[in-house]
Design an enzyme around this catalytic site. Structure first.
Site, mmCIF file in Angstrom:
data_model
loop_
_atom_site.group_PDB
_atom_site.id
_atom_site.type_symbol
_atom_site.label_atom_id
_atom_site.label_comp_id
_atom_site.label_asym_id
_atom_site.label_seq_id
_atom_site.Cartn_x
_atom_site.Cartn_y
_atom_site.Cartn_z
ATOM 1 N N GLU A 1 1.057 -0.998 -0.280
ATOM 2 C CA GLU A 1 0.125 -0.079 -0.237
ATOM 3 C C GLU A 1 1.146 1.354 -0.052
ATOM 4 O O GLU A 1 1.517 1.113 0.641
ATOM 5 C CB GLU A 1 -1.056 0.374 1.515
ATOM 6 C CG GLU A 1 -2.354 1.056 1.208
ATOM 7 C CD GLU A 1 -1.317 2.247 2.198
ATOM 8 O OE1 GLU A 1 -1.167 3.015 1.741
ATOM 9 O OE2 GLU A 1 -1.936 2.091 3.599
ATOM 10 N N CYS B 1 -2.404 9.035 3.925
ATOM 11 C CA CYS B 1 -2.485 7.661 2.583
ATOM 12 C C CYS B 1 -3.820 7.780 1.849
ATOM 13 O O CYS B 1 -3.427 7.802 0.496
ATOM 14 C CB CYS B 1 -1.777 6.690 2.625
ATOM 15 S SG CYS B 1 -3.291 5.557 3.436
#
Length: 678
Positions: free
Chosen positions: A258, A297
């Site tokens: 990720e 994020c």
């Protein structure tokens, strides 16, 4: 104040930092905070300890045992979260930020604990999908199963969420029965260290289930095998370096990433100033720019609005950003704290300068802004910086540069196709949001942009009061994304657990599949019930235990009485000529629900006993119509058992209805709750 000595937990003991340890700074003051790292860690001993001690202990537990373990861990962390709050202020995070990181991480662990009990069996084998019939007479069948990997999961986490970032990986890993070695980002590893110490001190985890590396991993990744998993969160550059290592590639070691993400938010063409959607859009963007000082994020990096509304969006955002108090995160008035370090501050400024070559900064001067209760020059503080890109089609760096801080860029679109194209220019993101009250706009975006984004978040006046927000990954849903976002899929409920399990196809007879999966498969051996199964407790019942009833004849009077009583006078039950014109019926037939009612009358034991409640039917199918004069009989088999709480569990019964010619009329799964004791 003395420096913190941030330890690692390796092969069952705490290891202090060595002479080569890295210095960590307080994000708010810039002063030295602590030391972390030990180049002499015995990484092979850590891997051996996980594989030989932690793994077998975890695999000996069922999914439900592991789920209860997760629930106990989450509850224990909840009792100690104030200590985590207090320490986390040094990362620059506010109390509101702590709620996302610490409470969010604990909540994620609770969700996986619940899903483990509700959606996974009290067994060691997870059945993935339905049984496949591989032969004509169903004596040779197939079934996909998932079983625990026999290695270790190495978790490499980012600096922005030192607790949530660990727990969102750890929960599915432990539920899968795999031990973990956690390597947090060094900048905030002191918060992770405390969380790990709290969990280890609880005594809830088996030995070897959890280890911690505060500092570098050394050559650990070069010692992994095909049974191990690397789960990474961080920059695309680091992810590429790690996942392309020859040892990782040569051994096909699972690598879940990720990474960087140029997330976008689209203001729908219907969301004009004055509408609830416009206000919601501005509120969401502001929150994503300032929460965790933009170090998320999932934060909104590109703000995509109709050209006609760009000025209004900028004006509304500036009004909110102007009121955002930046300062000491401990202060109640502070709404945005510091970045995690002065090094990160420099990186954000460098990336903002790149964005500035294609966009104009319309708010936020990093050389002139107020900081309350702290020093702007010593701490890692920055103001929110809003840019406007007037020509997003010609821009390149706006669509490929992520300033991992309070930085976002507004750009205008001509029509919805143009908005979708701009969102997709990010070449893969974790999330894109669309604020619209028009379902057709949502559908177009889903079709046009879904392939480029791991999650699409739609919100409007109908859902805004209960929605969790653009930037909130939920443990129930996939967290990850294609392309630049890493191509991984963390979280997602049981999907997240499957990253740490091997999917295997088993093939064999019904008895073989029943033995492996602890779930009775039609065609497997039946066990005669020593007494009526409804008189037997949950624990007394055995998989495969079966009763067969005497037949019951269906009369025309039954059909007509049922129709009159229920009001279901559908022509196939009442009009013989009309029914014969239907290709499915030979003439008047019995109601399907009449057959189910009669079936229950045939197999139910009416007296008080261990069966507490009928909670539903699954997989109901009617195979052959039943006419007046036909008979039905029932086979009732214990198919599967799942404990639910301390008093009762769910029993899944396989029920078949057959005619006087032994032809299958109907089948379904009956669900009951059965007491553990009489």
């Amino acid at each position: 104040m003395s420096l913190l000595e941030i330890n690692s937990f390796a092969a069952g003991r705490w290891v202090a930092p060595d002479a080569n340890a890295r210095m960590i700074e307080n994000a708010v003051t810039g002063a030295p905070l602590g030391r972390a790292g030990n180049d002499a860690l015995d990484v092979q001993a850590m891997l051996d300890y996980a594989r030989k001690t932690g793994g077998p202990a975890l695999r000996a537990l069922t999914f439900h045992d592991r789920a209860r373990m997760l629930k106990a861990l989450a509850a224990h962390l909840g009792k100690h979260k104030q200590a985590l709050y207090d320490l986390s202020f040094a990362t620059g995070a506010t109390q509101a930020d702590h709620m996302i990181d610490i409470d969010g991480g604990i909540g994620t662990m609770f969700v996986f604990a619940s899903k483990g009990r509700r959606e996974m069996p009290d067994a060691h084998v997870y059945l993935d999908g339905e049984v496949e019939q591989l032969s004509r007479s169903a004596t040779f069948l197939g079934q996909h199963i998932a079983i625990s990997l026999q290695g270790v999961a190495v978790h490499i986490n980012a600096f922005n969420f030192p607790v949530w970032g660990m727990l969102e990986k750890l929960a599915p890993t432990l539920l899968a029965g795999v031990p973990a070695i956690v390597k947090p980002a060094t900048a905030t590893c002191y918060v992770t260290e405390l969380a790990v110490k709290i969990m280890l001190d609880s005594g809830i985890l088996p030995a070897g289930a959890l280890q911690l590396v505060s500092g570098g991993l050394g050559d650990m990744l070069d010692r992994l095998t095909c049974q191990d998993v690397v789960s990474f969160t961080g920059s695309a550059q680091t992810a590429f370096k790690l996942r392309s290592a020859p040892h990782i590639l040569r051994n096909s070691i699972r690598f879940v990433a990720e990474q960087d993400s140029l997330n976008a938010s689209i203001l729908g063409p219907d969301a004009t100033p004055g509408t609830p959607e416009f206000e919601l859009f501005v509120k969401e963007v502001h929150r994503e720019m300032t929460t965790k000082a933009g170090q998320k994020c999932t934060a909104i990096r590109r703000i995509i609005a109709p050209k006609a509304q760009v000025d209004a969006v900028i004006e509304a955002l500036i009004a909110r950003l102007t009121k955002t108090v930046i300062g000491d995160p401990r202060a109640d008035a502070t709404r945005m704290g510091a970045l995690v370090s002065n090094s990160q501050k420099r990186d954000v400024l460098e990336k903002a300068a790149i964005i500035g070559t294609e966009a104009e900064r319309v708010f936020g001067d990093p050389d002139n802004f107020d900081v309350h209760g702290a020093s702007a020059s010593k701490g890692a503080f920055l103001p929110p910086m809003l840019f406007h890109c007037g020509n997003p089609d010609a821009a390149e760096r706006v669509h490929d540069t992520e300033a991992f801080g309070p930085v976002s860029t507004v750009m205008g679109y001509r029509d919805l196709d143009h908005a979708i194209a701009l969102a997709n220019r990010g070449e893969g993101s974790l999330v894109a949001s669309v604020i619209t009250h028009d379902p057709e706009v949502a559908r177009e975006v889903a079709l046009g942009a879904g392939a480029f984004h791991g999650r699409l978040y739609f919100n409007n006046r109908d859902s805004m009061k209960e929605s969790t927000g653009h930037g909130s990954p939920l443990p129930h849903m996939v967290h990850g994304g294609p392309g630049r976002a890493g191509g991984g899929e963390e979280l997602g409920g049981v999907r997240g657990v499957m990253h740490y399990m091997q999917r295997t196809a088993i093939q064999g007879s019904p008895d073989i599949l029943t033995a492996i999966g602890s779930k009775w498969v039609p065609g497997a051996a039946e066990k005669p019930a020593p007494s009526h199964p409804f008189t037997r407790t949950f624990h007394e019942l055995e998989i495969g235990e079966t009763i067969r009833t005497e037949p019951r004849k269906i009369t025309l009077a039954d059909i007509e009485q049922f129709a009159a009583f229920t009001g279901d006078t559908f022509y196939a039950h009442m009009d013989d000529a009309a029914a014969k014109r239907n290709p499915f019926f030979p003439g008047r037939v019995a109601h399907g629900y009449l057959l189910l009612s009669f079936a229950a009358g045939l197999f139910v034991e009416p007296n008080e006993g261990p069966v507490l409640a009928n909670t539903g039917l699954d997989n109901l199918r009617f195979m052959k119509p039943v006419e007046a004069g036909d008979s039905i009989k029932v086979r009732l088999t214990v198919k599967h058992k799942t404990p639910r709480n301390e008093e009762y569990g769910e029993v899944r019964w396989h029920v078949t209805l057959t005619s006087q010619q032994d032809e299958l009329v109907a089948e379904y799964d009956l669900l009951t709750m059965n007491a553990y004791a009489s």
